[in-house]
Write an enzyme that holds these catalytic residues in place. Structure first.
Site, PDB file in Angstrom:
ATOM      1  N   HIS A 151      -7.192 -16.459 -35.153  1.00 18.53           N
ATOM      2  CA  HIS A 151      -7.645 -17.157 -34.830  1.00 18.53           C
ATOM      3  C   HIS A 151      -6.775 -17.731 -32.894  1.00 18.53           C
ATOM      4  O   HIS A 151      -7.487 -18.377 -32.061  1.00 18.53           O
ATOM      5  CB  HIS A 151      -6.451 -18.324 -35.550  1.00 18.53           C
ATOM      6  CG  HIS A 151      -6.991 -19.541 -35.170  1.00 18.53           C
ATOM      7  ND1 HIS A 151      -6.668 -21.179 -36.061  1.00 18.53           N
ATOM      8  CD2 HIS A 151      -8.285 -20.497 -34.733  1.00 18.53           C
ATOM      9  CE1 HIS A 151      -7.541 -21.943 -35.548  1.00 18.53           C
ATOM     10  NE2 HIS A 151      -7.619 -21.364 -34.748  1.00 18.53           N
ATOM     11  N   HIS A 205      -3.616 -15.635 -38.202  1.00 18.23           N
ATOM     12  CA  HIS A 205      -3.019 -16.548 -37.407  1.00 18.23           C
ATOM     13  C   HIS A 205      -3.347 -15.806 -36.429  1.00 18.23           C
ATOM     14  O   HIS A 205      -3.817 -16.865 -35.294  1.00 18.23           O
ATOM     15  CB  HIS A 205      -1.691 -17.198 -37.464  1.00 18.23           C
ATOM     16  CG  HIS A 205      -0.995 -17.902 -38.109  1.00 18.23           C
ATOM     17  ND1 HIS A 205      -1.774 -19.372 -38.278  1.00 18.23           N
ATOM     18  CD2 HIS A 205       0.241 -17.991 -40.121  1.00 18.23           C
ATOM     19  CE1 HIS A 205      -0.486 -20.202 -39.057  1.00 18.23           C
ATOM     20  NE2 HIS A 205      -0.071 -19.337 -40.002  1.00 18.23           N
ATOM     21  N   HIS A 230      -1.669 -12.430 -44.112  1.00 16.72           N
ATOM     22  CA  HIS A 230      -1.229 -14.343 -43.364  1.00 16.72           C
ATOM     23  C   HIS A 230      -1.364 -14.357 -42.044  1.00 16.72           C
ATOM     24  O   HIS A 230      -1.683 -14.791 -41.194  1.00 16.72           O
ATOM     25  CB  HIS A 230      -0.661 -14.679 -44.747  1.00 16.72           C
ATOM     26  CG  HIS A 230      -0.191 -15.976 -44.072  1.00 16.72           C
ATOM     27  ND1 HIS A 230      -0.361 -16.824 -44.931  1.00 16.72           N
ATOM     28  CD2 HIS A 230       1.327 -16.919 -42.848  1.00 16.72           C
ATOM     29  CE1 HIS A 230      -0.136 -18.393 -44.639  1.00 16.72           C
ATOM     30  NE2 HIS A 230       0.785 -18.107 -43.001  1.00 16.72           N
ATOM     31  N   GLU A 231      -0.181 -13.148 -41.633  1.00 22.86           N
ATOM     32  CA  GLU A 231       0.767 -13.392 -40.257  1.00 22.86           C
ATOM     33  C   GLU A 231      -1.348 -12.776 -39.013  1.00 22.86           C
ATOM     34  O   GLU A 231      -0.812 -13.098 -38.218  1.00 22.86           O
ATOM     35  CB  GLU A 231       1.656 -12.885 -39.901  1.00 22.86           C
ATOM     36  CG  GLU A 231       2.426 -12.980 -40.441  1.00 22.86           C
ATOM     37  CD  GLU A 231       2.744 -14.948 -40.197  1.00 22.86           C
ATOM     38  OE1 GLU A 231       2.243 -15.073 -39.389  1.00 22.86           O
ATOM     39  OE2 GLU A 231       3.706 -15.852 -41.324  1.00 22.86           O
TER      40      GLU A 231
END
Length: 687
Positions: A475, A472, A468-469
């Site tokens: 992105h 980010h 998940h991190e």
């Protein structure tokens, strides 16, 4: 010999902060000097309006300020202690600068002049979007206010920054303040060896014999999930859910009640000053969701679908606990423990059984391999880069042998480190006068640290957190945008910012990927097929209960910020009780003051925005469904996601980018299917 004082590295920050040379005492004078430079550059730019003469030079000096403040803010989160006071002093100055800038009518006029110019329509998309978002932010920053209203808005902004920092400090201090010590191992019956080793290490670090339980994430979760000692579970649970409140073992000592009240009052006042009904309306001005009714309808409809399934989940758990565990009535501190027992009984699998197969280093290498397959980038560690702690690593992201970005990874829990997991920016990709500045990120988790005889071993839940991190991080790092205001996650609607992170989580559940990220820490043997099958079968175990819990947080946050006058601590509790009556299915301890440590909305960027997790989950599930159709490592689909979503940053509207990738607007069905919730047509979906 020269007597000159050495210049602070904060004043001339290289791409990577020299963490071995940063000193707390350098912070205030350096930040003051950098703000002065910004103010001087602003005055120069106001005299000769234009992108190249005003906005580009201002971006340059503001980037220097941001790159100096970033490591200070970061060190306050991961080391706290000596960095807290200088961070708070710097925060006050930085907040004042940005508030003043947001109310500068001369600069606003230049933005407006540029937007109104005949040539604007033919500008590069990145610059156009930066000007459009700038104009929006000026309005939201109070540029149109006069006299007392203008002064009040500025003072409130300053105070809100102080209060958010205080809220976070109280949560951290309350977390650190409570421990439980024992020299009797039988009291820790049921705890896995990894947790016992961590508890022993916690005792040794305090000069104690035996074991110490703390409220840090890994310790708390181990007790709640595995400790057979019901009294211990109750003790730890009550200490955890009452942190930073008026009740519990440290009741009143780090109480966030007054902090919450003042934050909500000031947010309401800010919204009214801007002519809006409430803070939720103000929050949505920079999000995908069109209005407050749409958000409440979206959450309400999702709750209506999920709650019947959650009630069935909980009824099954109660029946199992009564029949097999001798618990006639489930208490809040029994839920995770009983759920783990039921999961083992039904699927013959547990997170602890999986843990030996997910050593941190193996998972990390597998994650990097997944990203290489999907997006054509490789990851290489650079051990020469100074870091702030021995556990931290630095990596370069490369494409075709060329460095395109970098990131720090701080994986393990420790005292004085903020709980949770997050990504933050060291610096953004932007075009400078000296060439291209590469984007660099911080990635922070709170996994169990290695012990003397075992490496760090992750639960599968923690594996998804790491993915998940990193989503980010991608992105931020894979952007092709060169204008700071819309580079990486900058300018991205907050309710779309979770799309890449939740999207990447999906790979953690693919058998082909699990083979890449798993291997027994002692033997290297792959996850046995039977265990893999049981893990996948258990994927949606109690997923409806988890969904309504997220909806409880989202509805509470949003309804709280729909109030027009703020709320007292008692009002806040009453509202939370009403939301729980609407959507929750599990019991709550009398001491539960969840709101007092809800840092996402009181000390983070999620005020009136926690719904973003579910909103973006619709997007991420729907995006992944295309990979389900084409193949999880289909090169063309990966490239399409890279170009449409990750590279574009905030340069275009999130819905347009999603539609470009998916070929249509988002649909809810993939989310319901992935969650194991019976599909029914929702009235509303993001878009």
């Amino acid at each position: 010999m020269s007597n000159s004082v050495p210049t602070s590295p904060l004043l001339d920050m290289p791409l990577l902060p020299p963490f071995d040379r940063l000193r707390p005492e350098d912070v205030e004078p350096a930040i003051a000097e950098l703000i002065d430079r910004c103010c001087r550059k602003l005055q120069e730019g106001l005299n000769k309006p234009g992108w190249e003469s005003t906005l580009a030079p201002l971006e340059e000096v503001q980037d220097q300020l941001n790159r100096a403040f970033s490591p200070v803010s970061h060190l306050n989160s991961v080391l706290s202690g000596p960095w807290r006071a200088p961070y708070e002093a710097a925060l006050a100055r930085v907040t004042a600068y940005w508030t003043e800038l947001g109310q500068n009518r001369d600069l606003y006029a230049i933005y407006q002049q540029l937007a109104d110019s005949p040539a604007f329509s033919s500008w590069p998309q990145q610059r156009k979007k930066a000007v459009e978002l700038g104009l929006r932010d000026f309005v939201l920053g109070g540029v149109g206010l006069e006299g007392r209203a203008r002064e009040t808005f500025a003072a409130n902004s300053q105070r809100l920054a102080e209060l958010s920092s205080r809220f976070a400090n109280n949560v951290l201090d309350a977390t650190n303040a409570w421990t439980w010590h024992t020299e009797d191992e039988s009291e820790l019956s049921g705890l896995p060896q990894t947790a016992l080793a961590a508890a022993r290490a916690a005792a040794q670090s305090r000069g104690l014999e035996g074991w110490v339980i703390t409220l840090e994430g890994p310790s708390y979760l181990a007790v709640m999930t595995h400790a057979d000692n019901r009294d211990l579970r109750e003790r730890v649970h009550k200490a955890y859910v009452s942190r930073a409140s008026d009740t519990g073992p440290n009741g009143g000592e780090f109480d966030n009640s007054a902090v919450m009240e003042e934050i909500l009052r000031l947010r309401s006042e800010q919204a009214r000053l801007l002519g809006m009904a409430n803070y939720a309306e103000l929050s949505l001005a920079s999000k995908m969701a069109p209005d407050t009714d749409k958000v409440l309808e979206f959450l309400g409809d999702l709750a209506a679908r999920a709650k019947p399934a959650a009630e069935r989940d909980f009824a099954e758990l109660q029946a199992f606990a009564a029949e097999k565990l001798g618990l006639a009535e489930l208490q809040p501190w029994d839920i995770a423990w009983a759920s783990e027992k039921l999961k083992r009984a039904r699927y013959a699998v547990s997170q602890e059984e999986l843990r030996p197969y997910f050593p941190y280093r193996k998972v990390l290498a597998g994650l990097f391999a997944v990203v290489e397959k999907l997006f054509g980038v490789t990851v290489e560690e650079d051990e020469q880069v100074p870091c702030w702690h021995r556990d931290v690593q630095f990596f370069w992201l490369q494409r075709n042998g060329e460095r395109i970005a970098g990131f720090y990874l701080d994986p393990f829990a420790r005292e004085n480190k903020r709980g949770g997991a997050w990504m933050d920016s060291v610096c953004v990709r932007r075009q400078t006068t000296n060439g291209l500045q590469l984007p660099v990120a911080y990635l922070v988790c709170n996994f169990s640290a290695p012990t003397a005889d075992k490496p760090s071993l992750l639960t599968h839940y923690e594996v998804t957190t790491l993915f998940h991190e990193f989503g980010h991080g991608l992105h931020h790092m894979l952007t092709k945008v060169d204008v700071a205001a819309v580079s990486g996650i900058n300018g991205v609607a907050w309710d779309a910012v979770e799309l890449p992170s939740q999207f990447l989580e999906n790979w953690c559940w693919q058998p082909e990927v699990i083979a890449m990220i798993s291997g027994h820490f002692e033997t290297g043997e792959p996850l046995p097929q039977t265990l893999l099958e049981r893990m996948l079968a258990a994927k949606n175990f109690q997923s409806a209960m988890f969904t309504v819990r997220q909806l409880e947080f989202a509805l509470f946050d949003f309804k709280l910020h729909c109030l027009e006058q703020g709320a007292s601590a008692a009002d806040i509790q009453q509202l939370l009780d009403k939301v729980r009556a609407q959507v929750a299915v599990v019991p709550v301890a009398d001491e539960n003051r969840f709101q007092h440590s809800f840092s996402h909305i009181f000390a983070g960027g999620y005020a009136a925005g926690y719904y973003s997790y579910k909103w973006a989950e619709v997007l991420s599930a729907d995006a992944f469904s295309l990979f389900e159709e084409k193949g999880i490592f289909d090169a063309a689909t990966g490239e399409r996601f890279l170009h449409a979503i990750l590279e574009q940053g905030g340069s275009r509207d999130a819905l347009d980018l999603f539609t470009e990738f998916r070929g249509r607007e988002p649909r809810i069905d993939a989310l319901l299917r992935h969650s194991g919730i019976e599909q029914q047509e929702l009235n509303t979906t993001p878009g």
